[in-house]
Design an enzyme around this catalytic site. Structure first.
Site, PDB file in Angstrom:
ATOM      1  N   GLY A   8       0.497  -1.238  -0.473  1.00 21.51           N
ATOM      2  CA  GLY A   8      -0.117   0.012   0.025  1.00 21.51           C
ATOM      3  C   GLY A   8       0.514   1.549   0.033  1.00 21.51           C
ATOM      4  O   GLY A   8       2.695   1.380   0.084  1.00 21.51           O
ATOM      5  N   ALA A   9       0.150   2.005  -0.299  1.00 20.10           N
ATOM      6  CA  ALA A   9       0.985   3.961  -0.078  1.00 20.10           C
ATOM      7  C   ALA A   9       1.842   3.039   1.540  1.00 20.10           C
ATOM      8  O   ALA A   9       1.164   3.504   2.532  1.00 20.10           O
ATOM      9  CB  ALA A   9      -0.275   4.621  -0.242  1.00 20.10           C
ATOM     10  N   SER A  14       9.299   0.936  -1.322  1.00 20.29           N
ATOM     11  CA  SER A  14      10.241   1.673  -2.056  1.00 20.29           C
ATOM     12  C   SER A  14      10.809   0.874  -1.778  1.00 20.29           C
ATOM     13  O   SER A  14      12.836   0.666  -1.847  1.00 20.29           O
ATOM     14  CB  SER A  14       9.888   2.599  -2.631  1.00 20.29           C
ATOM     15  OG  SER A  14       8.849   3.368  -3.096  1.00 20.29           O
ATOM     16  N   ALA A  32      12.756   5.823 -13.055  1.00 20.79           N
ATOM     17  CA  ALA A  32      11.945   6.640 -12.176  1.00 20.79           C
ATOM     18  C   ALA A  32      10.170   7.150 -13.743  1.00 20.79           C
ATOM     19  O   ALA A  32      10.973   7.864 -14.416  1.00 20.79           O
ATOM     20  CB  ALA A  32      12.547   7.689 -12.111  1.00 20.79           C
ATOM     21  N   THR A  33       9.797   6.733 -13.315  1.00 24.78           N
ATOM     22  CA  THR A  33       8.408   6.578 -13.726  1.00 24.78           C
ATOM     23  C   THR A  33       7.079   8.009 -13.691  1.00 24.78           C
ATOM     24  O   THR A  33       6.360   8.450 -14.611  1.00 24.78           O
ATOM     25  CB  THR A  33       6.782   6.089 -13.743  1.00 24.78           C
ATOM     26  OG1 THR A  33       6.513   5.399 -12.539  1.00 24.78           O
ATOM     27  CG2 THR A  33       7.538   4.289 -14.506  1.00 24.78           C
ATOM     28  N   SER A  34       7.678   9.176 -12.542  1.00 21.32           N
ATOM     29  CA  SER A  34       7.071  10.196 -12.137  1.00 21.32           C
ATOM     30  C   SER A  34       7.174  10.827 -12.683  1.00 21.32           C
ATOM     31  O   SER A  34       8.123  11.104 -13.383  1.00 21.32           O
ATOM     32  CB  SER A  34       7.495  10.492 -10.926  1.00 21.32           C
ATOM     33  OG  SER A  34       6.991   9.538  -9.887  1.00 21.32           O
ATOM     34  N   HIS A  48      13.189  11.628  -3.274  1.00 22.39           N
ATOM     35  CA  HIS A  48      13.775  10.356  -4.032  1.00 22.39           C
ATOM     36  C   HIS A  48      14.724  10.266  -4.650  1.00 22.39           C
ATOM     37  O   HIS A  48      15.965   9.365  -4.281  1.00 22.39           O
ATOM     38  CB  HIS A  48      12.174   9.863  -5.325  1.00 22.39           C
ATOM     39  CG  HIS A  48      11.619   8.867  -4.275  1.00 22.39           C
ATOM     40  ND1 HIS A  48      11.684   7.704  -3.660  1.00 22.39           N
ATOM     41  CD2 HIS A  48      10.496   9.376  -4.507  1.00 22.39           C
ATOM     42  CE1 HIS A  48      10.347   7.721  -3.543  1.00 22.39           C
ATOM     43  NE2 HIS A  48       9.844   8.451  -3.426  1.00 22.39           N
ATOM     44  N   SER A  51      17.977  10.523  -1.496  1.00 26.56           N
ATOM     45  CA  SER A  51      17.512   9.263  -1.195  1.00 26.56           C
ATOM     46  C   SER A  51      18.296   7.743  -1.476  1.00 26.56           C
ATOM     47  O   SER A  51      19.071   6.890  -0.798  1.00 26.56           O
ATOM     48  CB  SER A  51      16.466   8.482  -0.915  1.00 26.56           C
ATOM     49  OG  SER A  51      15.511   8.159  -1.201  1.00 26.56           O
ATOM     50  N   GLU A  60      14.572   8.979 -15.808  1.00 26.62           N
ATOM     51  CA  GLU A  60      13.688   9.313 -15.859  1.00 26.62           C
ATOM     52  C   GLU A  60      12.732   8.720 -17.118  1.00 26.62           C
ATOM     53  O   GLU A  60      12.650  10.064 -18.583  1.00 26.62           O
ATOM     54  CB  GLU A  60      12.659  10.945 -15.767  1.00 26.62           C
ATOM     55  CG  GLU A  60      13.872  10.743 -14.551  1.00 26.62           C
ATOM     56  CD  GLU A  60      13.589  12.432 -13.504  1.00 26.62           C
ATOM     57  OE1 GLU A  60      13.263  13.152 -14.723  1.00 26.62           O
ATOM     58  OE2 GLU A  60      14.512  12.607 -12.834  1.00 26.62           O
TER      59      GLU A  60
END
Length: 182
Positions: A8-9, A14, A32-34, A48, A51, A60
């Protein structure tokens, strides 16, 4: 080899995926898909990025993933794709464009997303690198009250089932604890 990490969120999925990637090897390609669409998302992406270990390569990308996940990838480099749910959201809004939501053909949208997932799975199968896919488990909550959220949950749930079936390993992360379920 495909490993699916779901939860879940804010479940810790991650972090768990990053631990699996680091344990599998020194070399990591982070996909990264954002998409940065506002200040809050820009802050999330920056957090992100900061980190992750500096020596990890980052791409990306949420379209044409077969150009990044290829037979030419280094088998010593682990690929971590974060995240499938965001990828689905990006694809959904790409295919619908400016069309009012009341006119969306959800069956056609799901077919388009399914084709993109087919392409992703085929790319993973041809790739010599281990591939870690992170996704949100969307089926443990209440039924959403609005139509778009219900359809999104259904599409994401079916995509997750396909990915889990194709994966050699599947991890469920709850409260920061990963449990291998396949």
């Amino acid at each position: 080899m495909i490993t699916l990490i779901t939860g879940g969120a804010r479940s810790g999925k991650s972090g768990h995926a990053e631990q699996l990637a680091a344990a599998a090897g020194e070399k990591v390609l982070y996909i990264a898909t954002s998409q940065v669409c506002d200040e809050e998302m820009a802050e999330r992406v920056a957090h992100h990025r900061a980190s992750r270990p500096a020596h990890w390569r980052t791409v990306e990308c949420w379209r044409d993933l077969a150009s990044v996940i290829t037979p030419e990838n280094d088998p010593e480099e682990v690929i971590l794709l974060e995240c499938i749910t965001t990828l689905i959201s990006n694809l959904l809004f790409e295919v619908t464009g400016e069309t009012p939501e009341s006119e969306w053909d959800y069956a056609a949208i799901e077919q388009f997303i399914g084709q993109q997932i087919d392409t992703l799975l085929a790319a993973c199968a041809r790739c010599p690198s281990p591939v870690l896919l992170v996704t949100n488990e969307v089926g443990m909550g209440i039924v959403p009250e609005n139509r778009l959220a219900r359809h999104f949950r259904d599409m994401a749930g079916r995509v997750n089932q396909r990915l889990a079936a194709a994966a050699q390993d599947v991890w469920l992360v709850v409260s920061g604890i990963g449990v291998k379920i396949k």
